[in-house]
Design a protein around this motif. Structure first.
Motif, mmCIF file in Angstrom:
data_model
loop_
_atom_site.group_PDB
_atom_site.id
_atom_site.type_symbol
_atom_site.label_atom_id
_atom_site.label_comp_id
_atom_site.label_asym_id
_atom_site.label_seq_id
_atom_site.Cartn_x
_atom_site.Cartn_y
_atom_site.Cartn_z
ATOM 1 N N VAL A 185 -3.522 55.403 -0.445
ATOM 2 C CA VAL A 185 -3.291 56.809 -0.075
ATOM 3 C C VAL A 185 -2.862 56.891 1.388
ATOM 4 C CG1 VAL A 185 -4.301 59.098 0.111
ATOM 5 C CG2 VAL A 185 -5.031 57.560 -1.738
ATOM 6 N N PRO A 186 -1.597 57.319 1.669
ATOM 7 C CA PRO A 186 -1.131 57.451 3.055
ATOM 8 C C PRO A 186 -1.890 58.552 3.791
ATOM 9 C CG PRO A 186 0.713 57.391 1.523
ATOM 10 C CD PRO A 186 -0.535 57.574 0.696
ATOM 11 N N ASN A 187 -1.922 58.438 5.115
ATOM 12 C CA ASN A 187 -2.501 59.492 5.949
ATOM 13 C C ASN A 187 -1.633 59.690 7.177
ATOM 14 O OD1 ASN A 187 -3.546 57.733 8.209
ATOM 15 N ND2 ASN A 187 -4.634 56.829 6.474
ATOM 16 N N ALA A 188 -1.963 60.684 7.971
ATOM 17 C CA ALA A 188 -1.111 61.102 9.087
ATOM 18 C C ALA A 188 -1.337 60.307 10.368
ATOM 19 C CB ALA A 188 -1.325 62.589 9.374
ATOM 20 N N THR A 189 -2.182 59.290 10.340
ATOM 21 C CA THR A 189 -2.459 58.509 11.545
ATOM 22 C C THR A 189 -1.193 57.927 12.145
ATOM 23 O OG1 THR A 189 -4.627 57.925 10.673
ATOM 24 C CG2 THR A 189 -3.796 56.552 12.454
ATOM 25 N N ILE A 190 -0.220 57.594 11.288
ATOM 26 C CA ILE A 190 1.009 56.945 11.733
ATOM 27 C C ILE A 190 1.825 57.829 12.680
ATOM 28 C CG2 ILE A 190 2.523 57.724 9.870
ATOM 29 C CD1 ILE A 190 3.641 54.864 9.758
ATOM 30 N N MET A 191 1.533 59.126 12.728
ATOM 31 C CA MET A 191 2.261 60.028 13.631
ATOM 32 C C MET A 191 1.951 59.726 15.089
ATOM 33 S SD MET A 191 4.021 61.856 11.541
ATOM 34 C CE MET A 191 4.608 63.160 12.616
ATOM 35 N N ASP A 192 0.838 59.109 15.372
ATOM 36 C CA ASP A 192 0.482 58.710 16.726
ATOM 37 C C ASP A 192 1.386 57.557 17.172
ATOM 38 O OD1 ASP A 192 -1.591 56.526 18.207
ATOM 39 O OD2 ASP A 192 -1.485 58.540 19.058
ATOM 40 N N THR A 193 1.852 57.588 18.445
ATOM 41 C CA THR A 193 2.790 56.565 18.928
ATOM 42 C C THR A 193 2.211 55.163 18.829
ATOM 43 O OG1 THR A 193 3.717 58.166 20.488
ATOM 44 C CG2 THR A 193 4.240 55.858 20.867
ATOM 45 N N THR A 194 0.963 54.992 19.243
ATOM 46 C CA THR A 194 0.334 53.673 19.176
ATOM 47 C C THR A 194 0.196 53.207 17.740
ATOM 48 O OG1 THR A 194 -0.911 54.156 21.193
ATOM 49 C CG2 THR A 194 -1.681 52.315 19.869
ATOM 50 N N ALA A 195 -0.195 54.120 16.853
ATOM 51 C CA ALA A 195 -0.331 53.773 15.435
ATOM 52 C C ALA A 195 1.011 53.384 14.841
ATOM 53 C CB ALA A 195 -0.931 54.946 14.659
ATOM 54 N N LEU A 196 2.072 54.109 15.234
ATOM 55 C CA LEU A 196 3.404 53.782 14.732
ATOM 56 C C LEU A 196 3.833 52.409 15.228
ATOM 57 C CD1 LEU A 196 5.953 54.529 13.187
ATOM 58 C CD2 LEU A 196 6.794 55.677 15.250
ATOM 59 N N PHE A 197 3.535 52.126 16.486
ATOM 60 C CA PHE A 197 3.870 50.820 17.056
ATOM 61 C C PHE A 197 3.174 49.705 16.262
ATOM 62 C CE2 PHE A 197 3.397 47.341 20.136
ATOM 63 C CZ PHE A 197 4.686 47.251 20.638
ATOM 64 N N ILE A 198 1.903 49.908 15.953
ATOM 65 C CA ILE A 198 1.153 48.910 15.188
ATOM 66 C C ILE A 198 1.674 48.838 13.749
ATOM 67 C CG2 ILE A 198 -1.124 48.279 14.271
ATOM 68 C CD1 ILE A 198 -2.335 49.596 16.774
ATOM 69 N N ALA A 199 1.993 50.017 13.163
ATOM 70 C CA ALA A 199 2.533 50.043 11.806
ATOM 71 C C ALA A 199 3.861 49.296 11.731
ATOM 72 C CB ALA A 199 2.712 51.486 11.331
ATOM 73 N N MET A 200 4.697 49.473 12.768
ATOM 74 C CA MET A 200 5.954 48.732 12.829
ATOM 75 C C MET A 200 5.677 47.241 12.951
ATOM 76 S SD MET A 200 8.568 50.656 12.460
ATOM 77 C CE MET A 200 9.823 49.543 13.058
ATOM 78 N N GLY A 201 4.635 46.897 13.712
ATOM 79 C CA GLY A 201 4.233 45.502 13.814
ATOM 80 C C GLY A 201 3.804 44.941 12.472
ATOM 81 N N VAL A 358 1.689 40.923 18.898
ATOM 82 C CA VAL A 358 2.094 42.229 18.353
ATOM 83 C C VAL A 358 3.527 42.550 18.756
ATOM 84 C CG1 VAL A 358 1.645 44.709 18.375
ATOM 85 C CG2 VAL A 358 -0.270 43.111 18.252
ATOM 86 N N LEU A 359 3.883 42.270 20.034
ATOM 87 C CA LEU A 359 5.242 42.518 20.499
ATOM 88 C C LEU A 359 6.247 41.688 19.703
ATOM 89 C CD1 LEU A 359 7.239 43.792 22.488
ATOM 90 C CD2 LEU A 359 6.757 41.902 24.072
#
Length: 422
Positions: A185-201, A358-359
């Motif tokens: 189940v997706p959630n809105a955490t990914i909207m946060d810049t840090t979360a998106l950076f980690i999600a992209m990682g 992570v980078l």
């Protein structure tokens, strides 16, 4: 990798003959780069980004199936096909970005081995970095006995990693009801810049460009020169099972890393910013057995993925030489030095390995469209693929996944730009 004539495909080979290429590839889906992103995701956001691993794993299965299919239908790996389809500057550009991805991939795996050696045997990190060059010699030694020995050795490492995380989860005792929900189940955490950076990682660490090159090459260890349409169709059917089984195992391991980090660290208010910190924290929290298991699994992950990363790098770098003679040892040593030097400099400058890991995974994610777009385009071309060309449903799914990857990359760049100008 060399292929013995006696070891290649014929129409009467058993199912077990085909098992191996995807498991060789799968170790790249549970490499130290995955550990880095999943540890930070779990300790920082709990189970909230677990669904990203599930989504990335589904995309990975699709892309690896396309990669295997390209090798089966064309008799060439992805790098060779890019050179054929784009003989000029376009091909050179695509393969140059792939070479950059290989360095980023190997950097993550390389650091994982060095950190594990440091944690388990107290070897200074810089010294450990230089010791990891010996995995090149390991590959050369194993290849003397045929491709199956390489695959079975990697499979043993995969089993070690999996067993390690069975132990870790048993010790961590996560909330399984929360895990089951967060996994799908997706959630809105990914909207946060840090979360998106980690999600992209996570995306970069899961759907890895080097695995697309490696898988398309490795399936040819089972392919005859004169692969008939009927034989190739049967071959692809078997490779689908190999891929699904291998990447399901990788999905479970990746999820287990995040679940363990959430249960052991996030629920106790601990943010893990480095791998050695995770190792040192697990001892007091869950006992020395947990820390030791973590270290052994990390070492197995680093050695195995570093081996496959070097093999994938060889495939890409060979494409630059075209028909000129290639010295395999020189290529492998060049790849190793290309990752050893920046890793050593980063450690000497006190850059934490986890941040560097992570980078490196974000760099991989940024490069991914340059591998995925040619792959989807070529597997949708009946002139290349024949009867194995993508059907309408596969085309829609593959191009949708590609659009998602490109869209997330653009979104990340925009968010980073906004943050920079605040």
């Amino acid at each position: 990798m060399s292929t013995s004539v006696k070891e290649t495909l014929n129409s009467k080979q058993s199912f077990w003959f085909f098992i191996g290429p995807a498991f060789l590839v799968s170790v790249g889906y549970m490499d130290p780069g995955n550990w880095a992103t999943s540890l930070e995701a779990g300790s920082r956001y709990g189970y909230a980004l677990l669904w990203v691993i599930t989504l990335a794993s589904l995309i990975a299965v699709l892309m690896q199936l396309l990669s295997a299919k390209l090798g089966i239908a064309s008799g060439k790996n992805l790098a060779q096909m890019i050179r054929v389809e784009h003989p000029g500057k376009g091909g050179t550009f695509l393969l140059s970005t792939a070479a950059l991805a290989m360095v980023a991939t190997d950097l993550a795996e390389f650091l994982g081995v060095a950190v594990a050696l440091n944690l388990l045997f107290d070897i200074p990190l810089v010294v450990a970095i230089f010791l990891t060059i010996f995995d090149v010699l390991l590959i050369l030694w194993l290849e003397r006995f045929g491709f199956r020995w390489v695959e079975m050795t990697i499979l043993a490492f995969v089993a070690t990693i999996g067993l390690g995380y069975v132990v870790e989860l048993w010790l961590a005792q996560p909330e399984w009801a929360d895990v089951a929900k967060a996994m799908f189940v997706p959630n809105a955490t990914i909207m946060d810049t840090t979360a998106l950076f980690i999600a992209m990682g996570i995306l970069g660490a899961t759907v890895m460009p080097h695995n697309l090159y490696l898988h398309s090459h490795q399936v040819m260890t089972r392919r005859d020169e004169g692969c008939s349409e009927e034989t190739c169709r049967r071959f692809y059917k078997m490779m689908r099972w190999d891929t699904i089984l291998a990447l399901t195992a990788a999905w479970i391991v990746n999820s287990a890393i995040l679940i363990m980090a959430s249960a052991a660290f996030h629920e106790k208010g601990l943010l893990i910013t480095d791998i050695d910190e995770a190792y040192k924290t697990l001892g007091p929290l869950l006992g020395e057995a947990a820390a030791l298991t973590f270290g052994i699994a990390l070492l197995a992950s680093g050695i195995a993925s570093s081996t496959t990363g070097t093999l994938a790098g060889q495939i890409v770098f060979e494409s630059f030489f075209k028909k000129r003679p290639v010295n395999i040892l020189k290529i492998r040593l060049f790849i190793r030095l290309g990752t050893m030097i920046p890793a050593a400099i980063a450690i000497l400058l006190s850059t934490t390995p986890l941040k560097l890991l992570v980078l490196s995974q974000v760099i991989l994610s940024m490069q991914l469209p340059f591998a995925v777009i040619p792959l989807v385009r070529m597997t949708s071309n009946p002139m290349i693929m024949g009867d194995l060309v993508n059907d309408a449903k596969t085309k829609i799914t593959a191009w949708s996944a590609t659009a998602l990857i490109v869209g997330l990359n653009i979104w990340l760049l925009v968010m980073l730009a906004v943050e920079a100008f605040k």
